[in-house]
Write a protein that holds these residues in place. Sequence first.
Motif, PDB file in Angstrom:
ATOM      1  N   THR A 114       0.859  -1.174   0.000  1.00  0.00           N
ATOM      2  CA  THR A 114       0.000   0.000   0.000  1.00  0.00           C
ATOM      3  C   THR A 114       0.900   1.230   0.000  1.00  0.00           C
ATOM      4  N   GLU A 115       0.294   2.399  -0.094  1.00  0.00           N
ATOM      5  CA  GLU A 115       1.077   3.634  -0.081  1.00  0.00           C
ATOM      6  C   GLU A 115       0.788   4.428   1.181  1.00  0.00           C
ATOM      7  N   ALA A 116       1.800   5.149   1.634  1.00  0.00           N
ATOM      8  CA  ALA A 116       1.652   6.047   2.777  1.00  0.00           C
ATOM      9  C   ALA A 116       2.630   7.197   2.600  1.00  0.00           C
ATOM     10  N   GLU A 117       2.298   8.344   3.157  1.00  0.00           N
ATOM     11  CA  GLU A 117       3.221   9.474   3.112  1.00  0.00           C
ATOM     12  C   GLU A 117       4.269   9.304   4.202  1.00  0.00           C
ATOM     13  N   VAL A 118       5.439   9.878   3.966  1.00  0.00           N
ATOM     14  CA  VAL A 118       6.546   9.746   4.911  1.00  0.00           C
ATOM     15  C   VAL A 118       6.158  10.290   6.285  1.00  0.00           C
ATOM     16  N   ARG A 119       5.396  11.364   6.333  1.00  0.00           N
ATOM     17  CA  ARG A 119       5.027  11.956   7.623  1.00  0.00           C
ATOM     18  C   ARG A 119       4.095  11.060   8.432  1.00  0.00           C
ATOM     19  N   LYS A 154      14.199  27.722   3.520  1.00  0.00           N
ATOM     20  CA  LYS A 154      13.634  28.925   2.909  1.00  0.00           C
ATOM     21  C   LYS A 154      12.947  28.613   1.580  1.00  0.00           C
ATOM     22  N   HIS A 155      13.567  27.751   0.778  1.00  0.00           N
ATOM     23  CA  HIS A 155      13.008  27.431  -0.534  1.00  0.00           C
ATOM     24  C   HIS A 155      12.660  25.956  -0.691  1.00  0.00           C
ATOM     25  N   GLY A 156      12.778  25.208   0.359  1.00  0.00           N
ATOM     26  CA  GLY A 156      12.546  23.770   0.237  1.00  0.00           C
ATOM     27  C   GLY A 156      11.419  23.309   1.122  1.00  0.00           C
ATOM     28  N   GLU A 157      11.280  22.016   1.192  1.00  0.00           N
ATOM     29  CA  GLU A 157      10.258  21.453   2.068  1.00  0.00           C
ATOM     30  C   GLU A 157      10.921  20.518   3.073  1.00  0.00           C
ATOM     31  N   ALA A 158      10.179  20.155   4.088  1.00  0.00           N
ATOM     32  CA  ALA A 158      10.710  19.296   5.138  1.00  0.00           C
ATOM     33  C   ALA A 158      11.070  17.926   4.568  1.00  0.00           C
ATOM     34  N   LYS A 159      12.118  17.343   5.123  1.00  0.00           N
ATOM     35  CA  LYS A 159      12.578  16.029   4.685  1.00  0.00           C
ATOM     36  C   LYS A 159      12.484  15.057   5.857  1.00  0.00           C
ATOM     37  N   VAL A 200      16.224   9.145   2.377  1.00  0.00           N
ATOM     38  CA  VAL A 200      15.732  10.483   2.697  1.00  0.00           C
ATOM     39  C   VAL A 200      14.695  10.864   1.646  1.00  0.00           C
ATOM     40  N   TYR A 201      13.514  11.258   2.113  1.00  0.00           N
ATOM     41  CA  TYR A 201      12.423  11.661   1.226  1.00  0.00           C
ATOM     42  C   TYR A 201      11.787  12.938   1.759  1.00  0.00           C
ATOM     43  N   PRO A 202      11.150  13.725   0.881  1.00  0.00           N
ATOM     44  CA  PRO A 202      10.307  14.820   1.375  1.00  0.00           C
ATOM     45  C   PRO A 202       9.138  14.226   2.171  1.00  0.00           C
ATOM     46  N   VAL A 203       8.639  14.948   3.172  1.00  0.00           N
ATOM     47  CA  VAL A 203       7.603  14.389   4.041  1.00  0.00           C
ATOM     48  C   VAL A 203       6.287  14.141   3.310  1.00  0.00           C
ATOM     49  N   LYS A 204       6.059  14.801   2.194  1.00  0.00           N
ATOM     50  CA  LYS A 204       4.826  14.577   1.434  1.00  0.00           C
ATOM     51  C   LYS A 204       4.978  13.477   0.388  1.00  0.00           C
ATOM     52  N   HIS A 205       6.171  12.905   0.286  1.00  0.00           N
ATOM     53  CA  HIS A 205       6.443  11.841  -0.681  1.00  0.00           C
ATOM     54  C   HIS A 205       5.699  10.568  -0.280  1.00  0.00           C
ATOM     55  N   LYS A 206       5.121   9.896  -1.256  1.00  0.00           N
ATOM     56  CA  LYS A 206       4.431   8.632  -0.986  1.00  0.00           C
ATOM     57  C   LYS A 206       5.424   7.484  -1.131  1.00  0.00           C
ATOM     58  N   VAL A 207       5.455   6.619  -0.127  1.00  0.00           N
ATOM     59  CA  VAL A 207       6.332   5.451  -0.144  1.00  0.00           C
ATOM     60  C   VAL A 207       5.476   4.188  -0.092  1.00  0.00           C
ATOM     61  N   LYS A 208       6.074   3.082  -0.479  1.00  0.00           N
ATOM     62  CA  LYS A 208       5.373   1.797  -0.463  1.00  0.00           C
ATOM     63  C   LYS A 208       5.516   1.144   0.909  1.00  0.00           C
ATOM     64  N   VAL A 209       4.406   0.640   1.411  1.00  0.00           N
ATOM     65  CA  VAL A 209       4.380  -0.072   2.684  1.00  0.00           C
ATOM     66  C   VAL A 209       3.958  -1.509   2.384  1.00  0.00           C
ATOM     67  N   PRO A 210       4.803  -2.501   2.728  1.00  0.00           N
ATOM     68  CA  PRO A 210       4.458  -3.883   2.388  1.00  0.00           C
ATOM     69  C   PRO A 210       3.313  -4.421   3.240  1.00  0.00           C
ATOM     70  N   VAL A 211       2.549  -5.316   2.650  1.00  0.00           N
ATOM     71  CA  VAL A 211       1.517  -6.031   3.395  1.00  0.00           C
ATOM     72  C   VAL A 211       2.161  -7.342   3.845  1.00  0.00           C
ATOM     73  N   ILE A 212       2.399  -7.451   5.147  1.00  0.00           N
ATOM     74  CA  ILE A 212       3.065  -8.630   5.700  1.00  0.00           C
ATOM     75  C   ILE A 212       2.003  -9.545   6.294  1.00  0.00           C
ATOM     76  N   THR A 213       1.989 -10.777   5.819  1.00  0.00           N
ATOM     77  CA  THR A 213       1.030 -11.763   6.302  1.00  0.00           C
ATOM     78  C   THR A 213       1.729 -12.656   7.318  1.00  0.00           C
ATOM     79  N   LYS A 214       1.140 -12.757   8.504  1.00  0.00           N
ATOM     80  CA  LYS A 214       1.716 -13.588   9.562  1.00  0.00           C
ATOM     81  C   LYS A 214       0.877 -14.852   9.679  1.00  0.00           C
ATOM     82  N   LYS A 215       1.534 -15.999   9.480  1.00  0.00           N
ATOM     83  CA  LYS A 215       0.837 -17.285   9.481  1.00  0.00           C
ATOM     84  C   LYS A 215       1.582 -18.298  10.335  1.00  0.00           C
TER      85      LYS A 215
END
Length: 129
Positions: free
Chosen positions: A4-9, A36-41, A58-73
Amino acid sequence: MSWTEAEVRELKVGRYILIDDSPCRIVDITMSKPGKHGEAKGRIVAIGVFDNQKHSVVYPVKHKVKVPVITKKNAQVLSIANNEVQLMDSETFETFVIPVDPADLEKIKPGMEVPYWEAMGQRKIMLQN
């Protein structure tokens, strides 16, 4: 290969993230203030679930990253041979072979039930320490 996707923040210590298509557990996350000219990381330090390697990104805080779906069995140990364990899933009765560390091999015996995790097409036995 599910994720799934989630933002870094939105990420927190103890959650999971995909780094280089490898599921990793976040051990440290630090956010910097916007300039001054950038965004939070956000700097993320994580350890691989399957390879125990340390990864850092290192990613900008609004960047979307992939979050794995871990199945525990759970699975039953059928046999042990040459640092490999043959398991049968408790729900689907599927049989498969997983390589195991020699240190963990002493704790596993045929007939016992062990927990395992499955993510991104990989499996690993997760024994209690």
